[in-house]
Design an enzyme around this catalytic site. Sequence first.
Site, PDB file in Angstrom:
ATOM      1  N   GLU A 131      27.568 -48.078 -33.291  1.00 33.44           N
ATOM      2  CA  GLU A 131      27.816 -46.821 -34.019  1.00 33.44           C
ATOM      3  C   GLU A 131      26.537 -45.986 -34.160  1.00 33.44           C
ATOM      4  O   GLU A 131      26.579 -44.753 -34.053  1.00 33.44           O
ATOM      5  CB  GLU A 131      28.378 -47.149 -35.414  1.00 33.44           C
ATOM      6  CG  GLU A 131      28.782 -45.956 -36.240  1.00 33.44           C
ATOM      7  CD  GLU A 131      29.913 -45.153 -35.603  1.00 33.44           C
ATOM      8  OE1 GLU A 131      31.019 -45.668 -35.521  1.00 33.44           O
ATOM      9  OE2 GLU A 131      29.669 -43.997 -35.205  1.00 33.44           O
ATOM     10  N   VAL A 134      24.888 -43.105 -31.429  1.00 35.16           N
ATOM     11  CA  VAL A 134      25.243 -41.684 -31.289  1.00 35.16           C
ATOM     12  C   VAL A 134      25.214 -41.020 -32.666  1.00 35.16           C
ATOM     13  O   VAL A 134      25.937 -41.429 -33.580  1.00 35.16           O
ATOM     14  CB  VAL A 134      26.646 -41.504 -30.669  1.00 35.16           C
ATOM     15  CG1 VAL A 134      27.008 -40.026 -30.573  1.00 35.16           C
ATOM     16  CG2 VAL A 134      26.718 -42.151 -29.295  1.00 35.16           C
ATOM     17  N   GLY A 136      23.150 -40.998 -35.180  1.00 36.23           N
ATOM     18  CA  GLY A 136      22.622 -41.738 -36.339  1.00 36.23           C
ATOM     19  C   GLY A 136      23.652 -42.096 -37.388  1.00 36.23           C
ATOM     20  O   GLY A 136      24.532 -42.920 -37.160  1.00 36.23           O
ATOM     21  N   ILE A 138      26.139 -40.432 -38.637  1.00 38.15           N
ATOM     22  CA  ILE A 138      27.482 -39.840 -38.574  1.00 38.15           C
ATOM     23  C   ILE A 138      28.449 -40.820 -37.910  1.00 38.15           C
ATOM     24  O   ILE A 138      28.207 -41.260 -36.792  1.00 38.15           O
ATOM     25  CB  ILE A 138      27.488 -38.522 -37.751  1.00 38.15           C
ATOM     26  CG1 ILE A 138      26.483 -37.522 -38.317  1.00 38.15           C
ATOM     27  CG2 ILE A 138      28.887 -37.921 -37.691  1.00 38.15           C
ATOM     28  CD1 ILE A 138      26.355 -36.237 -37.495  1.00 38.15           C
ATOM     29  N   GLU A 192       9.377 -36.997 -31.471  1.00 38.81           N
ATOM     30  CA  GLU A 192       8.544 -38.143 -31.109  1.00 38.81           C
ATOM     31  C   GLU A 192       7.156 -37.632 -30.700  1.00 38.81           C
ATOM     32  O   GLU A 192       6.984 -36.443 -30.429  1.00 38.81           O
ATOM     33  CB  GLU A 192       9.156 -38.846 -29.882  1.00 38.81           C
ATOM     34  CG  GLU A 192      10.601 -39.242 -30.025  1.00 38.81           C
ATOM     35  CD  GLU A 192      10.799 -40.484 -30.870  1.00 38.81           C
ATOM     36  OE1 GLU A 192       9.944 -41.374 -30.825  1.00 38.81           O
ATOM     37  OE2 GLU A 192      11.794 -40.536 -31.602  1.00 38.81           O
ATOM     38  N   LYS A 207      23.669 -39.555 -25.513  1.00 37.96           N
ATOM     39  CA  LYS A 207      24.690 -39.621 -26.573  1.00 37.96           C
ATOM     40  C   LYS A 207      26.017 -39.051 -26.076  1.00 37.96           C
ATOM     41  O   LYS A 207      27.090 -39.573 -26.394  1.00 37.96           O
ATOM     42  CB  LYS A 207      24.195 -38.863 -27.816  1.00 37.96           C
ATOM     43  CG  LYS A 207      22.989 -39.539 -28.459  1.00 37.96           C
ATOM     44  CD  LYS A 207      22.314 -38.632 -29.477  1.00 37.96           C
ATOM     45  CE  LYS A 207      21.078 -39.292 -30.072  1.00 37.96           C
ATOM     46  NZ  LYS A 207      20.241 -38.354 -30.827  1.00 37.96           N
ATOM     47  N   GLY A 304      16.857 -40.873 -38.519  1.00 34.51           N
ATOM     48  CA  GLY A 304      16.108 -41.222 -39.723  1.00 34.51           C
ATOM     49  C   GLY A 304      16.381 -42.654 -40.152  1.00 34.51           C
ATOM     50  O   GLY A 304      17.381 -43.259 -39.761  1.00 34.51           O
TER      51      GLY A 304
HETATM   52  P1  NAP Z   1      10.279 -47.824 -33.557  1.00 36.36           P
HETATM   53  O1  NAP Z   1       9.982 -47.231 -34.877  1.00 36.36           O
HETATM   54  O2  NAP Z   1       9.384 -47.550 -32.415  1.00 36.36           O
HETATM   55  O3  NAP Z   1      10.369 -49.423 -33.755  1.00 36.36           O
HETATM   56  C1  NAP Z   1      10.511 -50.316 -32.711  1.00 36.36           C
HETATM   57  C2  NAP Z   1      10.341 -51.734 -33.236  1.00 36.36           C
HETATM   58  O4  NAP Z   1      10.650 -52.635 -32.196  1.00 36.36           O
HETATM   59  C3  NAP Z   1       8.942 -52.070 -33.723  1.00 36.36           C
HETATM   60  O5  NAP Z   1       9.013 -52.852 -34.896  1.00 36.36           O
HETATM   61  C4  NAP Z   1       8.348 -52.890 -32.584  1.00 36.36           C
HETATM   62  O6  NAP Z   1       7.444 -53.918 -33.011  1.00 36.36           O
HETATM   63  C5  NAP Z   1       9.580 -53.563 -32.028  1.00 36.36           C
HETATM   64  N1  NAP Z   1       9.460 -53.862 -30.607  1.00 36.36           N
HETATM   65  C6  NAP Z   1       9.351 -52.968 -29.591  1.00 36.36           C
HETATM   66  N2  NAP Z   1       9.262 -53.623 -28.413  1.00 36.36           N
HETATM   67  C7  NAP Z   1       9.340 -54.933 -28.693  1.00 36.36           C
HETATM   68  C8  NAP Z   1       9.302 -56.121 -27.924  1.00 36.36           C
HETATM   69  N3  NAP Z   1       9.174 -56.071 -26.594  1.00 36.36           N
HETATM   70  N4  NAP Z   1       9.408 -57.317 -28.546  1.00 36.36           N
HETATM   71  C9  NAP Z   1       9.519 -57.371 -29.888  1.00 36.36           C
HETATM   72  N5  NAP Z   1       9.558 -56.288 -30.692  1.00 36.36           N
HETATM   73  C10 NAP Z   1       9.462 -55.093 -30.092  1.00 36.36           C
HETATM   74  O7  NAP Z   1      11.740 -47.413 -33.079  1.00 36.36           O
HETATM   75  P2  NAP Z   1      12.933 -46.818 -33.971  1.00 36.36           P
HETATM   76  O8  NAP Z   1      12.705 -45.373 -34.187  1.00 36.36           O
HETATM   77  O9  NAP Z   1      13.176 -47.685 -35.141  1.00 36.36           O
HETATM   78  O10 NAP Z   1      14.163 -46.917 -32.932  1.00 36.36           O
HETATM   79  C11 NAP Z   1      14.774 -48.138 -32.635  1.00 36.36           C
HETATM   80  C12 NAP Z   1      16.073 -47.899 -31.852  1.00 36.36           C
HETATM   81  O11 NAP Z   1      16.952 -47.119 -32.632  1.00 36.36           O
HETATM   82  C13 NAP Z   1      15.905 -47.141 -30.528  1.00 36.36           C
HETATM   83  O12 NAP Z   1      16.826 -47.632 -29.606  1.00 36.36           O
HETATM   84  C14 NAP Z   1      16.249 -45.704 -30.907  1.00 36.36           C
HETATM   85  O13 NAP Z   1      16.713 -44.945 -29.812  1.00 36.36           O
HETATM   86  C15 NAP Z   1      17.360 -45.961 -31.897  1.00 36.36           C
HETATM   87  N6  NAP Z   1      17.591 -44.866 -32.849  1.00 36.36           N
HETATM   88  C16 NAP Z   1      16.547 -44.408 -33.595  1.00 36.36           C
HETATM   89  C17 NAP Z   1      16.770 -43.395 -34.517  1.00 36.36           C
HETATM   90  C18 NAP Z   1      15.656 -42.890 -35.379  1.00 36.36           C
HETATM   91  O14 NAP Z   1      15.906 -42.016 -36.218  1.00 36.36           O
HETATM   92  N7  NAP Z   1      14.448 -43.395 -35.260  1.00 36.36           N
HETATM   93  C19 NAP Z   1      18.068 -42.861 -34.668  1.00 36.36           C
HETATM   94  C20 NAP Z   1      19.124 -43.372 -33.891  1.00 36.36           C
HETATM   95  C21 NAP Z   1      18.863 -44.386 -32.986  1.00 36.36           C
HETATM   96  P3  NAP Z   1       6.049 -53.599 -33.758  1.00 36.36           P
HETATM   97  O15 NAP Z   1       6.448 -53.146 -35.127  1.00 36.36           O
HETATM   98  O16 NAP Z   1       5.348 -54.895 -33.767  1.00 36.36           O
HETATM   99  O17 NAP Z   1       5.387 -52.532 -32.944  1.00 36.36           O
HETATM  100  N1  HSE Z   2      15.043 -37.969 -31.546  1.00 31.93           N
HETATM  101  C1  HSE Z   2      16.395 -37.906 -31.975  1.00 31.93           C
HETATM  102  C2  HSE Z   2      16.698 -36.554 -32.617  1.00 31.93           C
HETATM  103  C3  HSE Z   2      16.744 -38.990 -32.968  1.00 31.93           C
HETATM  104  O1  HSE Z   2      15.807 -35.709 -32.760  1.00 31.93           O
HETATM  105  O2  HSE Z   2      17.853 -36.330 -32.975  1.00 31.93           O
HETATM  106  C4  HSE Z   2      17.014 -40.308 -32.334  1.00 31.93           C
HETATM  107  O3  HSE Z   2      18.238 -40.248 -31.647  1.00 31.93           O
END
Ligand code: NAP
Ligand code: HSE
Length: 428
Positions: A131, A134, A136, A138, A192, A207, A304
């Site tokens: 879920e 796509v 976040g 929603i 990013e 998405k 977020g």
């Molecule tokens: P992030 O802040 O970069 O965190 C990634 C985490 O994964 C870190 O804790 C990192 O470890 C760990 N990690 C990365 N590579 C690894 C490996 N090879 N082995 C073990 N641990 C590893 O990423 P995020 O923003 O939380 O996003 C995570 C996922 O959610 C992604 O698929 C992203 O597309 C999705 N997503 C994110 C958002 C958003 O708002 N951020 C929204 C929707 C979906 P360390 O802490 O040790 O560096």
């Molecule tokens: N980077 C994305 C955005 C969030 O700006 O909506 C993660 O999907």
Amino acid sequence: MEEKRSVKLALLGLGTVGGGVYKLLERQKEELLDKAGASLELVKILVHNIKKERAGVDASLLTDKWEEIIEDPQIEIVIEVMGGIEPARTMILEALNAGKNVVTANKDLVAEYGRELLDAAQKNQVDFLFEAAVAGGIPIIRPLKQCLASNEIDEVIGIVNGTTNYILTKMFEEGMDFEEALAKATELGYAEADPTADIEGLDAGRKVAIMASIAFHSRVTFSDVYTEGITKISAKDIGYAKEFDSVIKLLGVAHNTEWGIEVAVHPMIIAQDHPLASVRDSFNAIFLHGDAVDDVMFYGRGAGELPTASAIMGDVIDVARDIRYQCTGRISCTCYRDTLVKEFKDVKNKFFLRMQVDNKPGVLAAIASVFGVHKVSISKVIQKVITDGVAELVIVTEAVKEYHMEDAIEHLKDMDTTREISSVIREY
Ligand code: NAP
Ligand code: HSE
């Protein structure tokens, strides 16, 4: 029915989303027993850098060894929030093949390897839920797969990238230029460090591929999606959109037509009175049409820490319920059709074209005839004299196949009287 009192979880990743999941598990500890029918116990957290300082986290849970998770038969749910294709893909496949349920937010992975992962889940009779991948926070995957399951859905359009929606809002409402708005989005943590995937439409493309697959019951992968970003949108274009009582949004657009699936991400001029036009700042929204339900819109936070964790935890609670009632793997792949995805050149769109031309007799007539030659019907023309020698022409077309418009533009570029094709934007 088996009475389950405890379900053990492992978290892969403790970044933005993983941190949010950790917080929600702590915050909801007491409630979860009633909500899920089982206590949810986080027993391991896989991270990349085990030495990193992580305030408020029980350090005894941290590991950098995947074996400690995959080889622990008591772990029933693996939550993948590391991101990227590898090692996430291999770890998820290994977890599914070991009979563990998986919840992920990884759109990159689902948009490319969704079929492989869902097949593995089905084979092992476990849940694979995504879920959060796509938009976040929603809810959209579950509504499509369950609440709207009796509909024939023919259109899904969405603002599914918060960074670009924030940038376009600032350009539209405050007159910022693209670079200034991007800098502000970065400062606020929306974009990013490398914003390419956001501003070039790739994040939205992934998405939309996932949503189209589920809405139309036929696999659409990221490589099927035409993507175009917002980097070429200028203040002038925004000014014209205002003149047309419209806004410019980066839209993910998917249609299920008689001749196949159409799927793309690109900026579009959309009328102010369309519900998506009012979606401002970093908010996301998805608007869809079903033959029974008619129009539906979903609105909220597309990214977020806590909004994304909210979607993850919704999935985790669902899995825990399925474990309790011994019915994991109940809702797996819903792509039971094999519909052709149309080549983008055959998709029809309306266009807004802004160009600089010589300001002299016969130029407008010659341009109109080029459109005629390429089967492009014009619906509106605006001419503004910029200097004595140059006029700015804005031409809005009727719906026309992409390749006809492309041919017309190439022809216009070759004319001696054309100084510049300044912008080409599709109109919803
Ligand atoms: P992030 O802040 O970069 O965190 C990634 C985490 O994964 C870190 O804790 C990192 O470890 C760990 N990690 C990365 N590579 C690894 C490996 N090879 N082995 C073990 N641990 C590893 O990423 P995020 O923003 O939380 O996003 C995570 C996922 O959610 C992604 O698929 C992203 O597309 C999705 N997503 C994110 C958002 C958003 O708002 N951020 C929204 C929707 C979906 P360390 O802490 O040790 O560096
Ligand atoms: N980077 C994305 C955005 C969030 O700006 O909506 C993660 O999907």
